[in-house]
Design an enzyme around this catalytic site. Structure first.
Site, PDB file in Angstrom:
ATOM      1  N   ASP A  90      -9.405   5.437   3.329  1.00  0.00           N
ATOM      2  CA  ASP A  90      -9.974   4.880   4.563  1.00  0.00           C
ATOM      3  C   ASP A  90      -9.600   5.704   5.797  1.00  0.00           C
ATOM      4  OD1 ASP A  90     -11.168   2.810   3.156  1.00  0.00           O
ATOM      5  OD2 ASP A  90      -9.450   1.462   3.413  1.00  0.00           O
ATOM      6  N   LYS A 100      -4.928  -5.273   5.866  1.00  0.00           N
ATOM      7  CA  LYS A 100      -6.161  -5.974   5.482  1.00  0.00           C
ATOM      8  C   LYS A 100      -6.195  -6.266   3.988  1.00  0.00           C
ATOM      9  CE  LYS A 100     -10.252  -4.008   6.543  1.00  0.00           C
ATOM     10  NZ  LYS A 100     -11.278  -3.809   5.494  1.00  0.00           N
ATOM     11  N   ARG A 114     -14.317   1.755  11.307  1.00  0.00           N
ATOM     12  CA  ARG A 114     -13.489   2.964  11.348  1.00  0.00           C
ATOM     13  C   ARG A 114     -14.212   4.148  11.999  1.00  0.00           C
ATOM     14  NH1 ARG A 114      -9.303   0.755   8.660  1.00  0.00           N
ATOM     15  NH2 ARG A 114      -9.773  -0.315   6.722  1.00  0.00           N
ATOM     16  N   ALA A 124      -9.770   0.459  -6.104  1.00  0.00           N
ATOM     17  CA  ALA A 124      -8.886  -0.708  -6.227  1.00  0.00           C
ATOM     18  C   ALA A 124      -9.706  -1.991  -6.268  1.00  0.00           C
ATOM     19  CB  ALA A 124      -7.907  -0.739  -5.060  1.00  0.00           C
TER      20      ALA A 124
HETATM   21  C1  S3P Z   1      -9.549  -1.804  -0.769  1.00  0.00           C
HETATM   22  C2  S3P Z   1      -9.921  -0.769  -1.596  1.00  0.00           C
HETATM   23  C3  S3P Z   1     -10.640   0.423  -1.119  1.00  0.00           C
HETATM   24  C4  S3P Z   1     -10.613   0.544   0.409  1.00  0.00           C
HETATM   25  C5  S3P Z   1     -10.870  -0.772   1.082  1.00  0.00           C
HETATM   26  C6  S3P Z   1      -9.820  -1.788   0.677  1.00  0.00           C
HETATM   27  C7  S3P Z   1      -8.824  -2.950  -1.355  1.00  0.00           C
HETATM   28  O1  S3P Z   1     -11.989   0.331  -1.543  1.00  0.00           O
HETATM   29  O2  S3P Z   1     -11.557   1.485   0.843  1.00  0.00           O
HETATM   30  O3  S3P Z   1     -10.849  -0.639   2.478  1.00  0.00           O
HETATM   31  O4  S3P Z   1      -8.237  -3.749  -0.583  1.00  0.00           O
HETATM   32  O5  S3P Z   1      -8.799  -3.069  -2.587  1.00  0.00           O
HETATM   33  P1  S3P Z   1     -12.495   0.912  -2.961  1.00  0.00           P
HETATM   34  O6  S3P Z   1     -11.957   0.070  -4.036  1.00  0.00           O
HETATM   35  O7  S3P Z   1     -13.995   0.828  -2.884  1.00  0.00           O
HETATM   36  O8  S3P Z   1     -12.002   2.320  -2.999  1.00  0.00           O
END
Ligand code: S3P
Length: 452
Positions: free
Chosen positions: A327, A29, A407, A175
């Site tokens: 996640d 994703k 999830r 991220a």
């Molecule tokens: C993601 C970062 C994560 C993760 C999300 C996807 C991404 O979130 O939980 O499903 O693709 O950068 P956070 O940046 O809030 O930790």
């Protein structure tokens, strides 16, 4: 492109015989969102295979179309003609990101510096999630922001005539925040700097380099990363083959571990080290996960995984591992239900602001299904029952609330496969945001899961 489901569809999972299969999980994703976004931004053609065609990613594609990118599908390949860096158009209506935090937050960064209005909306889950973590650094760049109380959606951003680059230390392990600042930096002259004290998934850095951005990463002795991006450079279309999503892999993987007599092979799984915390943790719990044919594909580590039912034992998961499996905690908690002894999961403050408050959602669902667990402010502990005796719930009224969280829905459906009694969830339609094939893929391996 796609259609977003709004009706709740309850489902039930029951004790199953050994799961058998050789499966290929849909595309990652995180990489799929970025493929649509960077492809729509870059000059020329981007070709994508293996894209996750979940609702979240489709919404990102629609947003890029609304801002001038052309996106079509030919056979198995998505073909994008991008506008060129700095050349996105003002969307005529609000961009609807549905359930997707990643799509919404990254697009806020991307659009922030443009000196026109861009409005962001989403579903009830996304509208309750904090956007300040992305809006704050944008404000420092001179972006004007209108938002609901607590920096919630709907949000409108408008860039200044002359946006200024910033140096930003990301205050939480995210991220999305790192990426939003970098994407804003793409359309700001000069060097945008992001300091990341705790490493999170690095798809934005790697993919922007692949699209031709001038971006460098320096890591110091303590592991603190400094990322520097030169703004207003050229981005050029790429060919991308998206590997299988390790976060989706987690569901059939844990299912195979906890259902006795299972033997499942999962092909083409992304093994980027910022994403493999769950596999490491499960192996420490005694899981039989064989990593087959580790290889490189499109600049990423991938492998096939052979998973067989295992006797698991409880462990304490180091808090510093959380970013590499953030996640995966809901489904790890399910594995812990069937492990000998206690599993302790600290360092989970970020779980409170995911698609749902995942700490609370897990704890309530586990309690409803007879699991001995404790919810702390930023931790969860689970005492397991290796034989699944007493787990699940015979009452028709005992339905787990999934809070528009894919999830949570998939985790509890996995639980029901190894519990003595069935497990019911109030909705399985939300699973289509990230893993539309889930129900079919699971039943194809022998899982007793059905809508009710
Ligand atoms: C993601 C970062 C994560 C993760 C999300 C996807 C991404 O979130 O939980 O499903 O693709 O950068 P956070 O940046 O809030 O930790």
């Amino acid at each position: 492109m796609g259609h977003v489901t709004a009706h709740l569809r309850p489902a039930k999972a029951s004790k199953s015989r050994g799961l058998k299969g050789d499966i290929r999980i849909p595309g990652d994703k995180s990489i799929s969102h970025r493929s649509f976004m960077f492809g729509g931004l870059a000059r020329g053609e981007t070709r994508i295979t293996g894209l996750l065609e979940g609702e979240d990613v489709i919404n990102t594609g629609k947003a890029m179309q609304a801002m001038g990118a052309s996106i079509r599908k030919q056979g198995d390949t998505w073909i994008i003609n991008g506008v060129g860096n700095g050349c996105l158009l003002a969307p005529e209506t609000a961009l609807d990101f549905g359930n997707a935090g990643t799509g919404c937050r990254l697009a806020m960064g991307l659009m922030g510096p443009y000196d026109f209005d861009t409005t962001f909306i989403g579903d009830a889950s996304l509208s309750s999630r904090p956007m300040g973590r992305v809006l704050d650094p944008l404000r420092l760049m001179g972006v004007q922001v209108q938002a609901q109380a607590g920096d919630r959606l709907p949000v409108t951003v408008r860039g200044p005539r002359a946006p200024a680059p910033i140096s930003y230390r990301v205050p939480m392990a995210s991220a999305q925040v790192k990426s939003a600042v970098l994407l804003a930096g793409l359309n700001i002259p000069g060097t945008t700097t992001v300091i990341e004290p705790v490493m999170t998934r690095d798809h934005t850095e790697k993919m922007l380099q692949g699209f031709g951005a001038t971006l460098e990463v320096e890591t110091d002795a303590e592991g603190v990363r400094t990322i520097r991006l030169e703004g207003r450079g050229e981005l050029v279309g790429q060919t991308i083959d998206v590997p299988g999503d390790p976060s989706s892999t987690a569901f059939p993987l844990v299912a195979a571990l906890i259902v006795p007599g299972s033997d499942v092979t999962i092909r083409n799984v992304l093994m980027n080290p910022t994403r493999t915390g769950l596999i490491q943790t499960l192996q420490e719990m005694g899981a039989d996960i064989e990593v087959l044919d580790p290889r490189q594909a499109g600049g990423e580590d991938v492998a096939d995984l052979r998973v067989r039912s295992s006797d698991l034992k409880g462990v304490t998961v180091p808090a510093e591992r959380a970013p590499s499996m953030i996640d995966e905690y809901p489904v790890l908690a399910i594995a812990a239900c069937f492990a000998q002894g206690e599993t302790m999961m600290p360092g989970l403050e970020e779980l409170r602001v995911k698609e749902s408050d995942r700490l609370a959602a897990m704890a309530r669902g586990l309690e409803l299904n007879g699991v001995d667990c404790t919810e702390g402010k930023d931790w969860l502990s689970v005492r397991g029952r290796p034989d699944g005796k007493g787990l699940g719930n015979l009452s028709k009224e005992a339905v787990v609330a999934t809070w528009l969280d894919h999830r949570i829905a998939m985790s509890f459906l996995v639980m029901g496969l190894a519990s003595e009694h069935p497990v019911q969830v109030d909705d399985c339609s939300i699973i289509a945001t990230s893993f539309p094939e889930f129900m079919e893929m699971m039943t194809g391996m022998g899982a007793e899961i059905a809508e009710i």
